[in-house]
Design an enzyme around this catalytic site. Sequence first.
Site, mmCIF file in Angstrom:
data_model
loop_
_atom_site.group_PDB
_atom_site.id
_atom_site.type_symbol
_atom_site.label_atom_id
_atom_site.label_comp_id
_atom_site.label_asym_id
_atom_site.label_seq_id
_atom_site.Cartn_x
_atom_site.Cartn_y
_atom_site.Cartn_z
ATOM 1 N N HIS A 40 -12.644 3.678 -0.294
ATOM 2 C CA HIS A 40 -12.762 2.670 0.783
ATOM 3 C C HIS A 40 -13.502 1.418 0.319
ATOM 4 O O HIS A 40 -14.039 0.674 1.142
ATOM 5 C CB HIS A 40 -13.511 3.230 2.010
ATOM 6 N N ASN B 138 0.876 -1.173 0.000
ATOM 7 C CA ASN B 138 0.000 0.000 0.000
ATOM 8 C C ASN B 138 0.918 1.228 0.000
ATOM 9 O O ASN B 138 1.428 1.634 1.032
ATOM 10 C CB ASN B 138 -0.876 -0.047 1.251
ATOM 11 N N GLY C 217 -10.712 3.749 12.356
ATOM 12 C CA GLY C 217 -10.254 4.365 13.615
ATOM 13 C C GLY C 217 -11.359 4.846 14.535
ATOM 14 O O GLY C 217 -11.426 4.453 15.694
ATOM 15 N N ILE C 218 -12.248 5.688 14.023
ATOM 16 C CA ILE C 218 -13.327 6.208 14.872
ATOM 17 C C ILE C 218 -14.412 5.149 15.060
ATOM 18 O O ILE C 218 -14.876 4.902 16.176
ATOM 19 C CB ILE C 218 -13.916 7.501 14.249
ATOM 20 N N ARG D 86 -9.678 11.824 19.065
ATOM 21 C CA ARG D 86 -9.321 11.631 20.488
ATOM 22 C C ARG D 86 -9.089 12.973 21.175
ATOM 23 O O ARG D 86 -9.571 13.222 22.286
ATOM 24 C CB ARG D 86 -8.059 10.765 20.620
ATOM 25 N N LEU E 273 -15.318 4.847 9.280
ATOM 26 C CA LEU E 273 -15.095 6.163 9.884
ATOM 27 C C LEU E 273 -13.656 6.268 10.393
ATOM 28 O O LEU E 273 -13.362 5.894 11.526
ATOM 29 C CB LEU E 273 -16.081 6.398 11.044
ATOM 30 N N GLY E 274 -12.770 6.744 9.520
ATOM 31 C CA GLY E 274 -11.381 6.999 9.925
ATOM 32 C C GLY E 274 -11.106 8.469 9.726
ATOM 33 O O GLY E 274 -12.031 9.291 9.796
ATOM 34 N N GLU F 111 -8.375 -4.534 5.122
ATOM 35 C CA GLU F 111 -8.230 -4.355 3.673
ATOM 36 C C GLU F 111 -7.126 -5.241 3.103
ATOM 37 O O GLU F 111 -7.249 -5.737 1.986
ATOM 38 C CB GLU F 111 -7.930 -2.875 3.375
ATOM 39 N N LYS G 67 3.426 0.903 2.936
ATOM 40 C CA LYS G 67 3.043 -0.100 3.931
ATOM 41 C C LYS G 67 3.115 -1.469 3.277
ATOM 42 O O LYS G 67 2.815 -1.605 2.086
ATOM 43 C CB LYS G 67 1.610 0.141 4.414
ATOM 44 N N ARG H 245 -11.357 17.222 5.971
ATOM 45 C CA ARG H 245 -12.144 17.471 4.746
ATOM 46 C C ARG H 245 -13.561 17.907 5.109
ATOM 47 O O ARG H 245 -14.148 17.376 6.055
ATOM 48 C CB ARG H 245 -12.215 16.194 3.905
ATOM 49 N N GLY I 281 -10.306 9.654 6.921
ATOM 50 C CA GLY I 281 -11.213 9.739 5.780
ATOM 51 C C GLY I 281 -12.422 8.903 6.151
ATOM 52 O O GLY I 281 -12.268 7.902 6.848
ATOM 53 N N ASP J 241 -7.854 15.021 15.000
ATOM 54 C CA ASP J 241 -7.893 13.706 15.644
ATOM 55 C C ASP J 241 -9.041 13.659 16.652
ATOM 56 O O ASP J 241 -9.095 14.468 17.578
ATOM 57 C CB ASP J 241 -6.548 13.464 16.352
ATOM 58 N N ARG K 12 -2.641 -2.040 -3.408
ATOM 59 C CA ARG K 12 -3.794 -1.176 -3.199
ATOM 60 C C ARG K 12 -3.646 0.039 -4.122
ATOM 61 O O ARG K 12 -2.621 0.717 -4.109
ATOM 62 C CB ARG K 12 -3.835 -0.704 -1.760
HETATM 63 P P1 ADP Z 1 -6.898 6.622 8.238
HETATM 64 O O1 ADP Z 1 -6.495 5.187 7.979
HETATM 65 O O2 ADP Z 1 -7.948 7.146 7.318
HETATM 66 O O3 ADP Z 1 -5.754 7.559 8.445
HETATM 67 P P2 ADP Z 1 -7.868 5.607 10.766
HETATM 68 O O4 ADP Z 1 -8.812 4.556 10.361
HETATM 69 O O5 ADP Z 1 -6.555 5.212 11.360
HETATM 70 O O6 ADP Z 1 -7.639 6.661 9.614
HETATM 71 O O7 ADP Z 1 -8.635 6.548 11.812
HETATM 72 C C1 ADP Z 1 -8.042 7.672 12.365
HETATM 73 C C2 ADP Z 1 -9.059 8.313 13.299
HETATM 74 O O8 ADP Z 1 -9.459 7.365 14.291
HETATM 75 C C3 ADP Z 1 -8.518 9.521 14.028
HETATM 76 O O9 ADP Z 1 -9.471 10.564 14.035
HETATM 77 C C4 ADP Z 1 -8.355 8.996 15.449
HETATM 78 O O10 ADP Z 1 -8.527 10.000 16.381
HETATM 79 C C5 ADP Z 1 -9.494 8.006 15.529
HETATM 80 N N1 ADP Z 1 -9.300 7.121 16.674
HETATM 81 C C6 ADP Z 1 -8.373 6.152 16.832
HETATM 82 N N2 ADP Z 1 -8.495 5.600 18.063
HETATM 83 C C7 ADP Z 1 -9.499 6.255 18.704
HETATM 84 C C8 ADP Z 1 -10.104 6.174 20.009
HETATM 85 N N3 ADP Z 1 -9.686 5.290 20.903
HETATM 86 N N4 ADP Z 1 -11.137 6.998 20.296
HETATM 87 C C9 ADP Z 1 -11.559 7.897 19.406
HETATM 88 N N5 ADP Z 1 -11.035 8.029 18.163
HETATM 89 C C10 ADP Z 1 -10.022 7.230 17.819
#
Ligand code: ADP
Length: 390
Positions: free
Chosen positions: A174, A7, A323-324, A277, A201-202, A377, A14, A233, A204, A275, A85
């Site tokens: 995605h 990737n 991530g989210i 978090r 929900l990441g 993925e 990656k 975005r 992106g 972010d 990818r």
């Molecule tokens: P990408 O691959 O698109 O860069 P990810 O799938 O890694 O994104 O998601 C990143 C998002 O996930 C960030 O906004 C991060 O804050 C959120 N995230 C990761 N762990 C947590 C958590 N424990 N609580 C809340 N949000 C989180």
Amino acid sequence: MNVLVINAGSSSLKFQLLDVDTREVYAKGNCERIGIDGSFVGYESIAVEGKQTIDAALPDHKTAMGYVIDIIDATGKDFIGIGHRVVQGGWYFPESKIVTDESLGWVREVAPLAPLHNYAEADAIEVCRELFPNKGNVVVADTSFHYAIPERAHRYALPRDVVDRLHIRKYGAHGTSHRYIWRATKQFLGDGVHKLVSCHLGSGASLCAIADGKNMDTTMGLTPLDGLIMGTRCGTIDPATVVYLQRVGGYTVDEVDTMMNKQSGLLAVSGISSDSRDIEQAADEGNEHAQMAIEMFAYRTAQLIMVMAQANEGIDTIAYSAGIGENSSRMRAEVAKKLAWMGVELDPELNAVRSDDIRLISTPKSAIKVLVVPTNEEYMIALDVAELLG
Ligand code: ADP
């Protein structure tokens, strides 16, 4: 059957070596800051204990691949081929395809639709063909799964000659993740799922409406800027805003592009961070902008879940991923509150569980099942390689 998955981004590469039958991962890592000062390779492998970091000068992707080869060699595992990818497959990849001179040309031809990704990915494919002349390479485009979206959903209501000449349509993103989420949900729920809204929900973020495995619609469009509010975005806005920013605001095309892709979204609304978090923490401390960022993200997610439900003409399951989606029990709860009017009910204890496993988080009486589905993925890409080259 082992597969190497690559990737490549503009400044990262990656990799993951995995067995598609057992799903065991033999090595995985990331070559970071390629072409920038301070580059390094971070990885884990069955050949060494714990996480490793190599400080390495990585002027280009070819040098990075040299490190990947050494890491793979140390595992003592061979592999049948390499899956790449590719972010944008344009109109050439309604499904994954074996790399030839012609198909590699296609990855470059459609690159203007995703310039930050496709050129780097095409370069990485070229490097792999050179370094592994006896291995097959496969393009797995993120857009492939969305190519089957019905015309009523993917066509833009712009003049036909313009749309045709410039290949404008909803391509989405995605797709490999949404395809995996459908597959994992189906395996988990069996006949309990027919009409799924998949929520990736990441940083992106996109939703996808999937009815019995068929892709009915997605929230991203010609580019990954459309739809949900994301880390940096803006997601869907009145398209006239773009013209207004230039005509009245005096911003150039590039400035508007940067603003909408890199300076908007959660970052802009919270004024703190992209972010989630950081935003959740600031919201807890009483920061009103951070609270509004969470409120807007949840509002738009709930709203677009309903849009996707209409595309499916029904909804029995919502799946959260990335991530989210996988980690933020708070965001899942906020969205559920907004969907309570139609009978969505989360079990607070199940929602609070942290795990890498697929799991149900709704109550038995919830009108819609809600799941957390950790995405994979790389596994999906490896499965395509196994099918085409195995
Ligand atoms: P990408 O691959 O698109 O860069 P990810 O799938 O890694 O994104 O998601 C990143 C998002 O996930 C960030 O906004 C991060 O804050 C959120 N995230 C990761 N762990 C947590 C958590 N424990 N609580 C809340 N949000 C989180």
